[in-house]
Design an enzyme around this catalytic site. Structure first.
Site, PDB file in Angstrom:
ATOM      1  N   ASP A 188       0.979  -1.186   0.014  1.00 32.02           N
ATOM      2  CA  ASP A 188      -0.129   0.212   0.058  1.00 32.02           C
ATOM      3  C   ASP A 188       0.905   1.087  -0.206  1.00 32.02           C
ATOM      4  O   ASP A 188       2.133   1.390  -0.044  1.00 32.02           O
ATOM      5  CB  ASP A 188      -0.937   0.269   1.278  1.00 32.02           C
ATOM      6  CG  ASP A 188      -1.943   1.119   1.201  1.00 32.02           C
ATOM      7  OD1 ASP A 188      -2.355   1.536  -0.042  1.00 32.02           O
ATOM      8  OD2 ASP A 188      -3.734   0.003   1.636  1.00 32.02           O
ATOM      9  N   GLY A 233       3.994   1.806  -2.538  1.00 31.02           N
ATOM     10  CA  GLY A 233       4.406   1.827  -4.174  1.00 31.02           C
ATOM     11  C   GLY A 233       3.019   2.082  -4.079  1.00 31.02           C
ATOM     12  O   GLY A 233       1.589   2.055  -3.539  1.00 31.02           O
ATOM     13  N   ASP A 234       2.296   2.005  -5.522  1.00 28.35           N
ATOM     14  CA  ASP A 234       1.359   2.982  -5.970  1.00 28.35           C
ATOM     15  C   ASP A 234       0.842   1.345  -7.097  1.00 28.35           C
ATOM     16  O   ASP A 234       1.355   1.253  -7.705  1.00 28.35           O
ATOM     17  CB  ASP A 234       1.413   4.011  -6.698  1.00 28.35           C
ATOM     18  CG  ASP A 234       0.022   4.178  -8.149  1.00 28.35           C
ATOM     19  OD1 ASP A 234      -0.632   3.744  -7.248  1.00 28.35           O
ATOM     20  OD2 ASP A 234       0.621   5.884  -8.518  1.00 28.35           O
ATOM     21  N   PHE A 235      -0.328   1.553  -6.326  1.00 30.07           N
ATOM     22  CA  PHE A 235      -1.392  -0.282  -7.344  1.00 30.07           C
ATOM     23  C   PHE A 235      -0.854   0.368  -8.884  1.00 30.07           C
ATOM     24  O   PHE A 235      -1.067  -0.918  -9.438  1.00 30.07           O
ATOM     25  CB  PHE A 235      -1.449  -0.622  -6.698  1.00 30.07           C
ATOM     26  CG  PHE A 235      -3.379  -0.227  -5.837  1.00 30.07           C
ATOM     27  CD1 PHE A 235      -3.945   0.441  -7.172  1.00 30.07           C
ATOM     28  CD2 PHE A 235      -3.626  -0.349  -4.778  1.00 30.07           C
ATOM     29  CE1 PHE A 235      -4.655   0.885  -6.298  1.00 30.07           C
ATOM     30  CE2 PHE A 235      -4.960   0.823  -4.821  1.00 30.07           C
ATOM     31  CZ  PHE A 235      -5.204   1.168  -5.086  1.00 30.07           C
ATOM     32  N   HIS A 270     -14.256  -1.903  -6.400  1.00 27.27           N
ATOM     33  CA  HIS A 270     -15.430  -0.758  -5.703  1.00 27.27           C
ATOM     34  C   HIS A 270     -15.061   0.648  -5.464  1.00 27.27           C
ATOM     35  O   HIS A 270     -16.313   1.789  -6.069  1.00 27.27           O
ATOM     36  CB  HIS A 270     -16.548  -0.557  -4.613  1.00 27.27           C
ATOM     37  CG  HIS A 270     -15.777  -0.854  -3.826  1.00 27.27           C
ATOM     38  ND1 HIS A 270     -16.663  -0.714  -2.157  1.00 27.27           N
ATOM     39  CD2 HIS A 270     -14.930  -0.081  -3.232  1.00 27.27           C
ATOM     40  CE1 HIS A 270     -16.334  -0.278  -0.899  1.00 27.27           C
ATOM     41  NE2 HIS A 270     -15.264  -0.319  -1.894  1.00 27.27           N
TER      42      HIS A 270
END
Length: 368
Positions: free
Chosen positions: A234, A259-261, A278
């Site tokens: 995350d 990190g950035d998914f 969602h």
């Protein structure tokens, strides 16, 4: 005060009784139609007043009412002294909460916490207090009041109210970010053990919890599957508050990655995405799922853990959550067909959907 579904208007019966008559026209069906319209008006007004219950629930959570009822019934005056509130105002809040079974008033005017209200305490396992505060926070509450804007403009209401996108606002507002992440953890904790038990994880390998917050789900998965290792992935400010180190049963089997998914995800035998898709529109979800597909080891699986919207008119939490997503974010709750389409675009195949005893299902994707 709230009427039952059976008391709502029956359109078919209204037509059969002369729905073409107008009130006061003297038609044969006029009396019956007037009564149905009166019942309709009463029903709709009662429904419109429903927003006051979560307002009362939030107020009780904010001042810690439930914690002060842990040892038994107390009068509003006594509770007011403990909570630093006005006794008459507190009574009025408690009276409304009693109508929905959160507390109960006895013949002596004392209020007790019911079984249904126990999780409003902050000192119990699976406390929902911070979840209530998160769901009713102004970042959720205000956009919900602007749903008409979503209908007429086709956009989220959040940006018009706060001047930026939902997660951008969180990134620059520490208070709101804390409310959100603590609330999400409280919302997730009662679900995690159930979900971990509902799926047959592989005996060995690596599980990556993508956007896994503070690590509650990963803890339960590793606890139940001693042959697995896990990675909590995350943003840095989120994983900084992880809970993995306090669990001796999983010691030595976990790691944290920042990190950035939307840029990349760590390689894994199983990727978990709980209450992630969602939040995002279809294009963003395809990007994320494609990263997971590319980082899957041979035979790996992507598990989307989200509400699956059922067909029909029956109540389901996903239908309410969907409007929250519409008001505040760019995402939506999805049907099984919606998930299948997303998976296909990301190079995955929806292999099965496993319902759980929670509102969430396990939607399994495998590489094509």
């Amino acid at each position: 005060m709230r009427q039952t579904q059976s008391e709502s208007v029956d359109d078919g019966a209204a037509k059969a009784a002369g729905a073409t008559d107008t009130p006061g026209s003297g038609g044969a069906g006029d009396t019956g139609r007037d009564e149905r319209l009166r019942r309709s008006a009463a029903f709709l007004i009662d429904e419109a007043l429903g927003f006051l219950f979560p307002a009362a629930l939030r107020a009780a959570a904010d001042v810690g009412v439930a914690d002060h009822l842990a040892d038994g019934p107390r009068t509003p005056a006594d509770l007011a002294k403990s909570t630093g509130t006005d006794a008459r105002s507190l009574y009025r809040v408690l009276r409304l909460l009693a109508t929905r079974g959160v507390v109960a008033e006895d013949d002596e005017g004392r209020f007790a916490l019911t079984d249904a209200g126990q999780a409003l305490r902050g000192d119990v396992p699976y406390s929902a207090r911070t979840a209530v505060q998160m769901i009713s926070d102004r970042t959720m509450w205000l956009p919900a009041g602007e749903l008409t804007r979503c209908l007429t403009e086709g956009t989220t209401a959040f940006e018009g109210l706060f001047g930026m996108a939902f997660f951008d606002y969180f990134a620059q507002d520490e208070r709101t970010a804390a409310v959100f992440h603590e609330g999400m953890a409280a919302m997730s904790d009662p679900e995690n053990a159930v979900i971990a038990a509902a799926y047959d994880f592989p005996a060995t390998g690596t599980v990556v919890d993508v956007g896994g917050g503070h690590g509650g789900l990963l803890i339960e998965v590793l606890r139940r599957n001693p042959g697995l290792d896990g990675v909590l992935y995350d943003r840095s400010h989120v994983v900084a508050r992880h809970r993995l180190g306090g669990e001796p049963e999983i010691a030595g089997r976990w790691a944290v990655a920042e990190g950035d998914f939307f840029a990349a995800v760590p390689p894994a035998d199983v990727h978990l995405l709980k209450r992630i898709t969602h939040d995002w529109d279809d294009e963003s979800c395809v990007t994320l799922l494609s990263h997971c597909r590319g980082a899957l080891r041979p035979g790996g699986r992507v598990l989307v853990l989200d509400a699956v919207v059922p067909r029909g008119n029956e109540p389901h939490q996903s239908k309410a959550l969907d409007l929250m997503m519409m008001a505040s974010l760019t995402g939506r709750e999805r049907t099984e067909a919606d998930f299948s389409a997303l998976f296909e675009r990301a190079g995955l195949r929806l292999s099965r959907t496993l319902p759980t005893s929670t509102v969430l299902s396990v939607v399994e994707g495998v590489a094509v």
